[in-house]
Design an enzyme around this catalytic site. Structure first.
Site, PDB file in Angstrom:
ATOM      1  N   HIS A 198      66.185  12.837  20.033  1.00 23.08           N
ATOM      2  CA  HIS A 198      64.891  13.102  19.411  1.00 23.08           C
ATOM      3  C   HIS A 198      63.900  13.541  20.478  1.00 23.08           C
ATOM      4  O   HIS A 198      64.174  13.451  21.676  1.00 23.08           O
ATOM      5  CB  HIS A 198      64.372  11.873  18.658  1.00 23.08           C
ATOM      6  N   HIS A 250      57.904  10.415  12.398  1.00 20.31           N
ATOM      7  CA  HIS A 250      57.479  10.055  13.753  1.00 20.31           C
ATOM      8  C   HIS A 250      57.989  11.033  14.804  1.00 20.31           C
ATOM      9  O   HIS A 250      57.419  11.144  15.876  1.00 20.31           O
ATOM     10  CB  HIS A 250      57.962   8.646  14.104  1.00 20.31           C
ATOM     11  N   HIS A 310      59.709  13.962  22.011  1.00 15.29           N
ATOM     12  CA  HIS A 310      58.321  13.515  22.124  1.00 15.29           C
ATOM     13  C   HIS A 310      57.522  14.690  22.675  1.00 15.29           C
ATOM     14  O   HIS A 310      57.976  15.383  23.595  1.00 15.29           O
ATOM     15  CB  HIS A 310      58.219  12.298  23.046  1.00 15.29           C
ATOM     16  N   HIS A 354      64.960  12.582  24.375  1.00 11.54           N
ATOM     17  CA  HIS A 354      65.702  11.339  24.551  1.00 11.54           C
ATOM     18  C   HIS A 354      67.042  11.450  23.827  1.00 11.54           C
ATOM     19  O   HIS A 354      67.093  11.848  22.658  1.00 11.54           O
ATOM     20  CB  HIS A 354      64.931  10.147  23.975  1.00 11.54           C
ATOM     21  N   GLU A 397      56.754  10.951  27.487  1.00 12.31           N
ATOM     22  CA  GLU A 397      56.478   9.512  27.486  1.00 12.31           C
ATOM     23  C   GLU A 397      56.450   8.972  28.908  1.00 12.31           C
ATOM     24  O   GLU A 397      55.529   8.254  29.289  1.00 12.31           O
ATOM     25  CB  GLU A 397      57.530   8.789  26.642  1.00 12.31           C
ATOM     26  N   THR A 412      60.900   2.883  22.915  1.00  9.71           N
ATOM     27  CA  THR A 412      59.484   3.252  23.040  1.00  9.71           C
ATOM     28  C   THR A 412      58.775   3.306  21.702  1.00  9.71           C
ATOM     29  O   THR A 412      57.614   3.710  21.629  1.00  9.71           O
ATOM     30  CB  THR A 412      59.344   4.617  23.745  1.00  9.71           C
TER      31      THR A 412
END
Length: 338
Positions: free
Chosen positions: A109, A84, A111, A135, A122, A217
């Protein structure tokens, strides 16, 4: 380091529970998250679209103070492709001050979007997305033993959100991670990163941020996160963001049809009455709505004052000119009479 890895592994075991390994970021899948994870359908979800005009300035919010970020020890960080995102474990002793409690770092991590797209973050600012978002996840270590326990409590987690924007220069701090991405191309693959100054991943100014209560999230979407989203983005190069967009897959090695891991962001959620606070005056252009009204009123009053001053000066100048002309006429007439 071993304890941090165990906590991180436990954290993601919880996220993967109840079929969590099967969720994805595509729009249809996101709509079905609440079916398997009821918390994803609650009213205080993240991320959100931060509307500058409705943000409330809170002058009591202090700057964020990282502890142990600059010197995180000598043990390597574990870097993982979990299918992910790209995530990296963090060392013990990395804490956050400037929050209601002391929070201890667990992992970070990313996004990101897809090549050619403008989105990827996000959180949004006035509907505008950034190419990526970092994040950094922490748990309330004053109250709870570990992240797995903390995530079930409203004050359990604190996450730093850092916007990533594309600039002309490479960011050396991010290369510590991005240069290793090729080694974790497929889901489930792991590698290590030599310890480095994590503080350099954050914006230079840690005193300007948005604060609100929200959720994870990703499933299970527990509403246990105190969010700190920094106003100042961090710049990375186009080549660096492409490392995420082009080199990572959501499928396992050996898959006949490898699926690129892109567009790894949840769509913005409704505020539902929540208030977003800021540590700085945060209306459009950095000012609150009240300040903008005051500025506009001040400008109008200043213009009116300048106009009035100019009109008075011009009137007096004309009056003096007329008096001078009368004096010249009178003198000429007197001379002719003589």
């Amino acid at each position: 380091m071993l304890l941090a890895f165990i906590l991180l592994h436990s954290f993601y075991q919880t996220l993967a529970a109840k079929g969590g390994a099967h969720w994805s970021y595509d729009a249809h899948s996101q709509e079905t998250w609440p079916e398997a994870y009821p918390d994803c359908g609650l009213k205080a979800q993240s991320p959100i679209d931060i509307q500058m005009g409705s943000v409330q300035y809170d002058p009591s919010l202090p700057p964020i103070e990282p502890e142990g970020y600059r010197n995180p020890g000598s043990d390597p960080f574990a870097l993982t492709n979990n299918g992910h995102t790209v995530q990296m474990s963090l060392a013990e002793g990395m804490n956050l001050h400037g929050l209601p409690n002391i929070y201890t770092a667990v992992q970070l991590h990313f996004h990101w979007g897809s090549k050619g797209s403008s989105g990827g973050s996000e959180h949004l600012i006035d509907g505008q997305a950034f190419p990526g978002e970092l994040h950094v996840v922490h748990f309330n270590s004053e109250k709870y033993a570990n992240v797995s326990e903390a995530m079930h409590h409203p004050d359990g987690l604190a996450v730093l959100g850092i916007f990533l924007e594309v600039g002309k220069m490479e960011n050396p701090a991010y290369n510590n991670i991005f240069n290793q991405v090729d080694k974790i191309q497929y889901a489930g693959e792991e590698d290590t990163v030599s310890p480095f100054n994590i503080r350099n991943l954050l914006p230079e100014h840690l005193g300007h941020y948005f604060r609100y209560n929200g959720s994870l999230t990703t499933p299970p979407c527990y509403q246990s996160v105190l969010w700190t989203v920094f106003h100042q983005p961090v710049q990375i190069s186009a080549a660096q963001i492409e490392k995420l967009q082009k080199s990572v897959y959501s499928s396992k090695a050996g898959s006949s049809t490898p699926q690129s891991l892109v567009d790894t962001f949840r769509h913005p959620q409704l505020l539902n009455g929540r208030v977003v606070f800021s540590s700085f005056p945060a209306g459009p252009s950095g000012y609150s709505a009240g300040e903008i009204v005051a500025i506009v009123f001040g400008v109008l009053m200043g213009c009116a004052a300048l106009f009035l001053t100019g009109w008075i000066v011009a009137k007096r100048t004309r009056a003096r000119s007329m008096q001078d002309q009368k004096g010249v006429v009178f003198t000429s007439s007197s001379r002719r009479a003589v």
